[in-house]
Write a protein that holds these residues in place. Structure first.
Motif, short mmCIF file in Angstrom:
data_model
loop_
_atom_site.label_atom_id
_atom_site.label_comp_id
_atom_site.label_asym_id
_atom_site.label_seq_id
_atom_site.Cartn_x
_atom_site.Cartn_y
_atom_site.Cartn_z
N CYS A 161 9.74 12.45 6.94
CA CYS A 161 10.61 13.10 7.94
C CYS A 161 11.90 12.31 8.15
CB CYS A 161 9.85 13.25 9.26
SG CYS A 161 8.61 14.55 9.25
N LEU A 162 11.76 11.00 8.30
CA LEU A 162 12.94 10.18 8.53
C LEU A 162 13.74 9.97 7.25
CD1 LEU A 162 11.50 7.55 11.01
CD2 LEU A 162 13.03 9.45 11.50
N LEU A 163 13.05 9.86 6.13
CA LEU A 163 13.73 9.63 4.86
C LEU A 163 14.65 10.79 4.51
CD1 LEU A 163 13.96 7.82 2.33
CD2 LEU A 163 12.09 9.15 1.34
N GLY A 180 18.04 23.60 -18.84
CA GLY A 180 17.01 22.58 -18.95
C GLY A 180 17.03 21.56 -17.83
N ASN A 181 17.81 21.83 -16.78
CA ASN A 181 17.84 20.92 -15.62
C ASN A 181 16.64 21.20 -14.72
OD1 ASN A 181 20.32 19.68 -16.35
ND2 ASN A 181 21.42 21.48 -15.55
N CYS A 182 15.92 20.15 -14.35
CA CYS A 182 14.72 20.30 -13.52
C CYS A 182 14.90 19.59 -12.18
CB CYS A 182 13.50 19.70 -14.24
SG CYS A 182 13.19 20.38 -15.88
N PRO A 183 14.37 20.18 -11.12
CA PRO A 183 14.42 19.51 -9.82
C PRO A 183 13.63 18.20 -9.85
CG PRO A 183 13.83 21.83 -9.57
CD PRO A 183 13.74 21.52 -11.03
N VAL A 184 14.20 17.17 -9.21
CA VAL A 184 13.51 15.88 -9.12
C VAL A 184 12.66 15.87 -7.85
CG1 VAL A 184 13.74 13.38 -9.01
CG2 VAL A 184 15.40 14.74 -10.31
N MET A 185 11.38 15.51 -8.00
CA MET A 185 10.46 15.46 -6.87
C MET A 185 10.05 14.00 -6.63
SD MET A 185 10.09 18.68 -6.11
CE MET A 185 8.64 18.65 -5.05
N ALA A 186 9.67 13.73 -5.40
CA ALA A 186 9.15 12.41 -5.04
C ALA A 186 7.73 12.56 -4.53
CB ALA A 186 10.02 11.75 -3.97
N ASP A 201 0.82 -1.22 0.00
CA ASP A 201 0.00 0.00 0.00
C ASP A 201 0.85 1.26 0.00
OD1 ASP A 201 -2.54 -1.29 0.09
OD2 ASP A 201 -2.14 -1.78 2.18
N VAL A 202 2.17 1.12 0.02
CA VAL A 202 3.08 2.26 0.00
C VAL A 202 3.63 2.43 -1.41
CG1 VAL A 202 5.14 3.30 1.00
CG2 VAL A 202 3.69 1.81 2.40
N LYS A 203 3.44 3.60 -1.99
CA LYS A 203 3.89 3.88 -3.36
C LYS A 203 4.85 5.06 -3.35
CE LYS A 203 0.77 0.91 -4.85
NZ LYS A 203 1.15 -0.43 -5.35
N VAL A 204 5.96 4.92 -4.06
CA VAL A 204 6.92 6.01 -4.22
C VAL A 204 7.14 6.22 -5.72
CG1 VAL A 204 9.23 6.86 -3.68
CG2 VAL A 204 8.08 5.28 -2.10
N SER A 205 6.85 7.42 -6.18
CA SER A 205 7.04 7.75 -7.59
C SER A 205 7.86 9.04 -7.70
CB SER A 205 5.70 7.92 -8.30
OG SER A 205 4.91 8.91 -7.65
N PHE A 206 8.46 9.26 -8.87
CA PHE A 206 9.33 10.42 -9.07
C PHE A 206 8.89 11.18 -10.33
CE2 PHE A 206 11.83 6.92 -7.19
CZ PHE A 206 12.12 7.48 -5.97
N TYR A 226 -5.27 7.74 1.35
CA TYR A 226 -5.55 9.12 1.73
C TYR A 226 -4.34 9.89 2.26
CZ TYR A 226 -10.23 7.17 1.46
OH TYR A 226 -11.36 6.54 1.05
N SER A 227 -3.22 9.22 2.46
CA SER A 227 -2.04 9.91 3.00
C SER A 227 -1.00 10.08 1.90
CB SER A 227 -1.45 9.10 4.17
OG SER A 227 -0.35 9.78 4.73
N GLU A 228 -0.76 11.33 1.52
CA GLU A 228 0.17 11.61 0.42
C GLU A 228 1.00 12.83 0.77
OE1 GLU A 228 -0.31 13.58 -3.93
OE2 GLU A 228 -1.40 11.68 -3.66
N VAL A 229 2.25 12.81 0.32
CA VAL A 229 3.13 13.95 0.51
C VAL A 229 4.12 14.00 -0.65
CG1 VAL A 229 4.85 12.68 1.88
CG2 VAL A 229 4.62 15.14 2.17
N ALA A 230 4.44 15.21 -1.11
CA ALA A 230 5.44 15.40 -2.17
C ALA A 230 6.59 16.22 -1.61
CB ALA A 230 4.82 16.11 -3.37
N PHE A 231 7.82 15.92 -2.07
CA PHE A 231 8.97 16.64 -1.56
C PHE A 231 10.11 16.58 -2.57
CE2 PHE A 231 8.68 12.33 0.03
CZ PHE A 231 9.92 11.77 -0.25
N SER A 232 11.00 17.56 -2.46
CA SER A 232 12.14 17.64 -3.35
C SER A 232 13.25 16.70 -2.89
CB SER A 232 12.67 19.07 -3.40
OG SER A 232 13.89 19.13 -4.10
N LEU A 233 13.96 16.12 -3.85
CA LEU A 233 15.07 15.22 -3.54
C LEU A 233 16.42 15.95 -3.57
CD1 LEU A 233 14.06 11.98 -5.49
CD2 LEU A 233 13.63 12.58 -3.10
#
Length: 407
Positions: free
Chosen positions: A97-99, A21-27, A5-10, A34-41
């Motif tokens: 937070c831990l990641l 043309g360099n773009c920030p990579v997001m996760a 049930d845990v999904k990680v996409s980029f 119902y629990s989702e969060v996006a953040f920069s790598l």
């Protein structure tokens, strides 16, 4: 909820592409529906090198980017699994937070513990002692080891703490570290103190130690009996150093003054009242609480014996605490006392055998020991069987005088 049930996409944040043309990579991290969060790598990839959430091509740069992405995904799943083994209701933000190493501020256990230790350091020498600081540092190291070995984590959110976590830590100290019951009590007590501080600061709204009781070691007799004191005072010793250590120990037995406080005593700490009785007036090195102790005949004899001996003007010629305890073992053997003697037993002896057993009220003993609370004195106040017997005989006599029964 299971790990599937845990999904990680980029994906790339194309709106923030630079001139090359360099773009920030997001996760994007999803836990359940119902629990989702996006953040920069904190890494960038050329837009032309990106397709379907991965870098394309066989270049060294592409392989390294994909290696990092795979590692991040694996770490996220691992963190979720570890947190889920501790408690239910793990959110995407908990994992994030831990990641990202966002165990900072005072929202996570180890970060808060470090802040607690730094604040404690400022009080050492004021109203705290360095020994207590070492105890907290030791407790920190054990928690750090526990998190690493059991959960592969460097920190943990306060929200992940519960009774199960505390009990697993207790078992870890017993089975993995093979520590004694007394040491386990000390380590868990230090952690409990930090948790209470976090609750007081409003970080935690519950106490994970609620309902937890660790097994405590069987209480040992921590004071000398009248017979043992007599052996100590009358048995000949075989060298001058042992006599000095014996006298230092006896001075504490008859005054209740701790080793650390005895090291600082000078003539300025001796005062005489209007009746001509000499007193020691000073303050606890540990808490800075002032206290007064009348000098009985035995400590007066000891002070007279060593008057002017210490070159620094101290009342007594003190050895190091480790040396004193080492010599006390030898003295106990010579005197036929079949117990391990340590210097702190003298303070227990004063509280129990010298004062309480002879009718001195607990409140008076508490003040002479320099305690701020009577409850602290009760730790030392183990009433002897002789005292109980004596009080019972007195009670029986009073009752017999007041009440009679017709047989």
């Amino acid at each position: 909820m299971n790990q599937s049930d845990v999904k990680v996409s980029f994906y790339l944040k194309k709106s923030e592409a630079d001139a090359k043309g360099n773009c920030p990579v997001m996760a994007r991290l999803n836990v359940g529906r119902y629990s989702e969060v996006a953040f920069s790598l904190k890494m960038s990839v050329p837009h032309a090198m990106w397709n379907l959430g991965r870098a394309t091509g066989k270049s060294v740069a592409a392989r390294e980017i994909n290696r990092q992405l795979d590692e991040i995904r694996a770490n996220a799943l691992h963190i979720y699994q570890d947190l889920s083994s501790i408690r239910e209701g793990v959110t995407a933000d908990d994992v994030r937070c831990l990641l990202l190493g966002m165990a900072s501020g005072q929202q996570t256990l180890m970060s808060y513990f470090r802040t607690f230790i730094k604040n404690f350091e400022k009080h050492v020498g004021v109203n705290r002692v360095v020994g207590s600081l070492w105890s907290y540092r030791c407790a920190y190291q054990h928690i750090e080891k526990f998190l690493n070995e059991k959960y592969k984590l460097t920190d943990i959110p306060f929200t992940a703490l519960n009774r199960s976590f505390v009990e697993k830590y207790d078992i870890h100290l017993r089975t993995d570290c093979h520590l004694s019951l007394g040491t386990i009590v000390n380590l868990t007590t230090s952690l409990k103190t930090v948790i209470k501080e976090a609750i007081a600061d409003g970080i935690l709204t519950f106490n994970p130690f609620w309902g937890y009781e660790t097994e405590r070691p069987k209480r040992e007799l921590k004071y000398l009996t009248e017979q043992e004191l007599n052996l100590l005072m009358t048995t000949p010793l075989n060298n001058a150093r042992l006599y000095i250590v014996r006298d230092l120990f006896l001075f504490s037995c008859y005054t209740g003054i701790s080793y650390g406080d005895m090291c600082t005593l000078t003539r300025n700490n001796m005062v005489k009242d209007e009746n001509g009785t000499l007193w020691i007036h000073t303050s606890r090195k540990k808490t800075k609480v002032e206290y007064d102790v009348p000098l009985l005949d035995v400590p007066l004899q000891i002070l007279n014996k060593y008057c002017g001996v210490d070159p620094n003007g101290k009342l007594l010629p003190m050895y190091s605490n480790s040396d004193v305890n080492k010599y006390l073992k030898t003295i106990a053997s010579i005197c036929g006392i079949n117990r391990k003697l340590v210097f702190h037993m003298a303070r227990h002896t004063y509280a129990t055998e010298i004062t309480l057993s002879h009718g001195v009220p607990l409140e008076t003993v508490s003040k002479m020991l320099g305690h701020t609370r009577v409850e602290t004195t009760q730790i030392y106040a183990k009433i002897t069987d002789d005292k109980i017997s004596s009080d019972t005989i007195k009670l029986d006599s009073k009752i017999s005088e007041r009440f009679t029964i017709i047989i």
